[in-house]
Design an enzyme around this catalytic site. Structure first.
Site, PDB file in Angstrom:
ATOM      1  N   GLN A 118      38.614 -27.182 -46.208  1.00 22.67           N
ATOM      2  CA  GLN A 118      38.628 -28.049 -45.030  1.00 22.67           C
ATOM      3  C   GLN A 118      37.474 -27.692 -44.106  1.00 22.67           C
ATOM      4  OE1 GLN A 118      41.377 -27.996 -41.426  1.00 22.67           O
ATOM      5  NE2 GLN A 118      42.264 -29.716 -42.573  1.00 22.67           N
ATOM      6  N   GLU A 158      44.501 -34.119 -35.306  1.00 22.29           N
ATOM      7  CA  GLU A 158      45.153 -33.066 -34.518  1.00 22.29           C
ATOM      8  C   GLU A 158      44.439 -32.695 -33.224  1.00 22.29           C
ATOM      9  OE1 GLU A 158      48.032 -32.881 -37.608  1.00 22.29           O
ATOM     10  OE2 GLU A 158      45.888 -33.155 -37.767  1.00 22.29           O
ATOM     11  N   TYR A 198      41.194 -32.117 -32.744  1.00 20.27           N
ATOM     12  CA  TYR A 198      39.993 -31.301 -32.882  1.00 20.27           C
ATOM     13  C   TYR A 198      38.743 -32.157 -32.619  1.00 20.27           C
ATOM     14  CZ  TYR A 198      43.056 -27.638 -34.718  1.00 20.27           C
ATOM     15  OH  TYR A 198      44.046 -26.686 -34.848  1.00 20.27           O
ATOM     16  N   ARG A 240      40.772 -36.139 -43.165  1.00 17.18           N
ATOM     17  CA  ARG A 240      42.038 -36.007 -42.434  1.00 17.18           C
ATOM     18  C   ARG A 240      41.872 -36.763 -41.121  1.00 17.18           C
ATOM     19  NH1 ARG A 240      47.572 -34.143 -42.511  1.00 17.18           N
ATOM     20  NH2 ARG A 240      48.048 -33.219 -40.495  1.00 17.18           N
ATOM     21  N   HIS A 281      47.707 -31.106 -30.705  1.00 16.74           N
ATOM     22  CA  HIS A 281      48.407 -29.874 -30.358  1.00 16.74           C
ATOM     23  C   HIS A 281      48.918 -29.897 -28.916  1.00 16.74           C
ATOM     24  CE1 HIS A 281      47.696 -28.019 -34.137  1.00 16.74           C
ATOM     25  NE2 HIS A 281      46.395 -27.976 -34.013  1.00 16.74           N
ATOM     26  N   CYS A 331      61.729 -25.256 -46.585  1.00 11.32           N
ATOM     27  CA  CYS A 331      61.173 -25.082 -45.240  1.00 11.32           C
ATOM     28  C   CYS A 331      62.109 -25.757 -44.240  1.00 11.32           C
ATOM     29  CB  CYS A 331      59.788 -25.711 -45.151  1.00 11.32           C
ATOM     30  SG  CYS A 331      59.151 -25.861 -43.471  1.00 11.32           S
ATOM     31  N   GLN A 333      58.823 -20.557 -36.395  1.00  6.40           N
ATOM     32  CA  GLN A 333      58.907 -19.241 -35.761  1.00  6.40           C
ATOM     33  C   GLN A 333      57.944 -18.209 -36.330  1.00  6.40           C
ATOM     34  OE1 GLN A 333      62.952 -17.741 -35.228  1.00  6.40           O
ATOM     35  NE2 GLN A 333      63.699 -19.821 -35.006  1.00  6.40           N
ATOM     36  N   LEU A 362      69.921 -14.558 -32.124  1.00  7.70           N
ATOM     37  CA  LEU A 362      69.836 -15.353 -33.353  1.00  7.70           C
ATOM     38  C   LEU A 362      68.481 -15.153 -34.028  1.00  7.70           C
ATOM     39  CD1 LEU A 362      71.464 -18.750 -32.209  1.00  7.70           C
ATOM     40  CD2 LEU A 362      72.573 -16.786 -33.231  1.00  7.70           C
ATOM     41  N   ALA A 409      66.826 -14.658 -36.796  1.00  3.57           N
ATOM     42  CA  ALA A 409      66.878 -14.718 -38.256  1.00  3.57           C
ATOM     43  C   ALA A 409      65.570 -14.263 -38.877  1.00  3.57           C
ATOM     44  CB  ALA A 409      67.218 -16.137 -38.708  1.00  3.57           C
TER      45      ALA A 409
END
Length: 667
Positions: A101, A169, A171, A219, A257, A339, A344, A651, A653
């Site tokens: 990319q 996105e 950019y 993209r 973003h 997924c 996180q 929590l 995980a």
């Protein structure tokens, strides 16, 4: 479900792909680590072994000021070619195909990383960057376009099968196209055609540089999700212009973003944005790739069958399971580690300047050193607690050849995952539990539910080692009145052992309190489908339905500290809090508790005592480790302490699964 469309080969320019699944671009940050390029090569090769049709790398900077400031993330010097060649060599040895990319962050580039001022079409500061960009001069724009072309040539020399131009996105290329960020009045800004010129010139120059037979993917931004930005009409016109400029495929990205609309978090429904790719597909004759919140091959099959797109891009699903394609090809859908779009360990890590991993698959980034090695001596191991830490420990131990017995005091596995999966928008946690159920059954792990493990019994049964993953005990703060009957623990609410009234005060405002608020607000509101049904069949008129919908709970969250939702991920916290505010949840911070009474909660804020009426008070003020079994076994058996039993978190995980994976490899 029978899969067929996903296995049809597809042509992108001169390149034939064996299937229609692309591993989309992700910044993973391994280049910061020792042997960074080797780690990247191993990471991508693992996904090639898993039969990804095409892999796209994280963005490689075409110019120093538009990069991440890291070695190996660059393609702006000839010496970058040899470094990158290691990646293509390993991927090709795994019979995979990989595209580089071509990337320029524009005003999103951090000066702390690059040492250079960020640049943009106009000197407008991004809300997610503390550095204001300087405006590119006309001659610099020309030079930057050439940088994209030169980067493409280097990618070709390094052995990449294709390039992808990053124009989405928010950019640099996207910044030129959008009227939000391009306020220029010269030939590079103003009306749509002039704003589009930079992106089109990049595509043309790259095509000219690499020749007609080298595949170029673009993209493009299908939806900016920014007020007053590029219109859909302009977006579709831009897609046609890119096709005419010689691009071989269009990968449709969603959102910036900085946009205030979630695009890839767990709260976003699966496939919510594939309709955008379909609009693009209807007006071009080159392959179109759909992306965002696609995490199941059966879902991808439907998208392709219904002609929303010609290919499907999955990025983070390849973090969760590098073999998602291969497993699905063999019909082993339940063995896929899905997924859950929690962000996180991937996006949150990257935006915090850390290396990416995966909550459900901490092997990411550790592929070489964490390869599973069979145990030299198979042992009988007890894992106490079937929360995420215990489940992962049991899975890894059994995979390595140990005889594993997992004991759980409750009647189901999952621990506090069973709390999270009840929360609207967090249903993906069901996939994690399904994965562990499948894996433990496949590996022959004995599961004893409703079993309270005791030290003497474990010793008598002859276990060689014990892993204690007994989780946490909810904390009861010392507030006068906390013992009253209408005061409930968060665990009792999640486990449906407590009835919750209409006026609710939550003591605490961390991640658990936010989850509770969302659950309780959603729990009692009449659903849109039910409202539609009641009106359609004239059971109730519109006014009566509206009254039902307005009978919402009044929820207030109280916190001694300054911030609500601390512990929530950086990339999702804003969306969670915005959702709660939209639903009318009151959030009060920097308070001191006075007392809890039958009529409500008394507290002091700004020197004045206040009272909030409450028929239910829920305590969600943290927890303490449940580690008594560990101390009872210490010095009597080899014993390991992991997860919440080791350190009480909200929590957490991510840490729990990581510690389970670690101890599973250590025994």
């Amino acid at each position: 479900m029978e899969l067929s469309k996903v296995w049809e080969p597809i042509q992108i320019g001169s390149m034939t792909l064996p299937n229609r699944i692309m591993m989309g671009s992700m910044h993973v940050g391994f280049e910061k680590l020792q042997n960074g390029v080797a780690r990247l090569a191993t990471f991508y090769a693992e996904r090639a072994n898993g039969e990804a049709g095409l892999i796209v790398t994280g963005g490689a900077a075409v110019h120093p000021e538009g990069g991440m400031g890291n070695e190996y993330c660059n393609v702006y010097q000839d010496e970058d070619i040899e470094k990158l060649r290691l990646i293509t060599k390993e991927v090709h040895q795994a019979n995979g195909k990989i595209a580089l990319q071509l990337f320029h962050a524009g005003r999103y580039a951090y000066k702390e990383a690059t040492g250079l001022d960020p640049v943009a079409p106009s000197p407008l500061q991004a809300p997610i960057n503390r550095w204001k960009p300087r405006e590119l001069r006309a001659e610099e724009i020309e030079a930057t376009i050439q940088c994209f072309a030169d980067g493409a040539v280097r990618a070709k020399k390094a052995g990449f099968d294709a390039v992808e131009i990053m124009g989405s996105e928010g950019y640099l290329i996207n910044q030129f196209l959008s009227p939000v960020t391009n306020k220029r009045e010269d030939e590079w800004g103003g009306d749509f055609l002039r704003r589009a010129r930079f992106g089109i010139e990049v595509a043309k120059r790259v095509r000219q540089a690499v020749g007609l037979d080298y595949p170029i993917i673009y993209r493009m931004s299908g939806l900016d999700l920014m007020p007053d930005s590029t219109t859909m009409e302009e977006t579709l016109q831009f897609a046609k212009m890119l096709e005419e400029a010689g691009v071989d495929a269009l990968n449709v990205g969603i959102g910036w973003h900085e946009s205030q609309v979630p695009t890839i978090g767990m709260m976003v429904p699966r496939g919510a944005y594939v309709w955008v790719a379909q609009q693009v597909k209807q007006i071009v004759n080159i392959p179109v790739i759909a992306s965002n919140r696609i995490n199941d091959m059966r879902q991808a099959e439907t998208i392709l069958y219904e002609e929303y797109s010609d290919m499907v891009s999955m990025a983070r699903p390849f973090l969760a399971d590098p073999y998602i394609v291969q497993k699905s090809k063999e019909g082993r859908f339940n063995e896929v580690n899905t997924c859950i779009a929690c962000n996180q360990a991937c996006l949150d890590h990257i935006f915090d300047g850390k290396v990416a991993s995966c909550l459900v698959n901490p092997l990411v980034g550790r592929e070489a050193e964490w390869r599973l090695v069979p145990a030299e001596n198979g042992k009988k191991v007890a894992v106490i607690g079937a929360g995420p830490a215990g489940l992962e420990a049991a899975r890894v131990l059994a995979e390595r050849g140990h005889q594993v017995v997992i004991m759980e005091a409750k009647k189901q596995i999952g621990g506090q995952l069973n709390y999270a999966r009840q929360v609207p928008g967090k249903e993906e946690f069901n996939e994690t539990l399904r994965y562990y159920q499948t894996e433990l059954a496949r590996l022959g792990v004995e599961i004893r539910l409703g079993t309270l493990a005791e030290a003497e019994a474990l010793i008598e049964e002859g276990f060689a080692e014990v892993v204690v993953a007994t989780g946490v005990i909810p904390r009861r703060p010392e507030i006068p009145g906390v013992e009253l009957g209408h005061v409930k623990g968060y665990d009792a609410v999640f486990e449906k052992r407590a009835k919750v009234g209409r006026q609710v005060v939550i003591v605490g405002a961390g991640g658990i309190a936010c989850d509770l608020s969302h659950l309780l607000m959603h729990d009692e509101t009449i659903s849109p489908k039910a409202a539609e049904y009641l009106q359609e069949y004239r059971i109730l008129d519109g006014r009566a339905v509206q009254q039902l919908q307005q009978r919402k709970r009044k929820i207030s969250m109280l916190r001694r500290g300054k911030h609500v939702g601390s512990g929530l991920g950086k990339t999702t916290r804003w969306a969670v809090l915005a959702n709660l505010k939209r639903r009318g949840v009151e959030m009060l911070t920097q308070i001191e508790y006075s007392r809890i009474a039958e009529e409500g909660v008394y507290f002091i804020q700004n020197g004045e005592e206040r009272m909030i009426p409450a028929d239910t008070v829920i305590v969600a003020a943290g927890a303490t480790p449940n580690n008594s079994l560990y101390h009872a076994l210490l010095n009597r058996l080899p014993v390991h302490l992991i997860g919440g039993a080791k350190e009480a978190g909200e929590l957490d995980a991510k840490r729990a699964i990581l510690e389970g994976a670690t101890v599973g490899r250590a025994i």
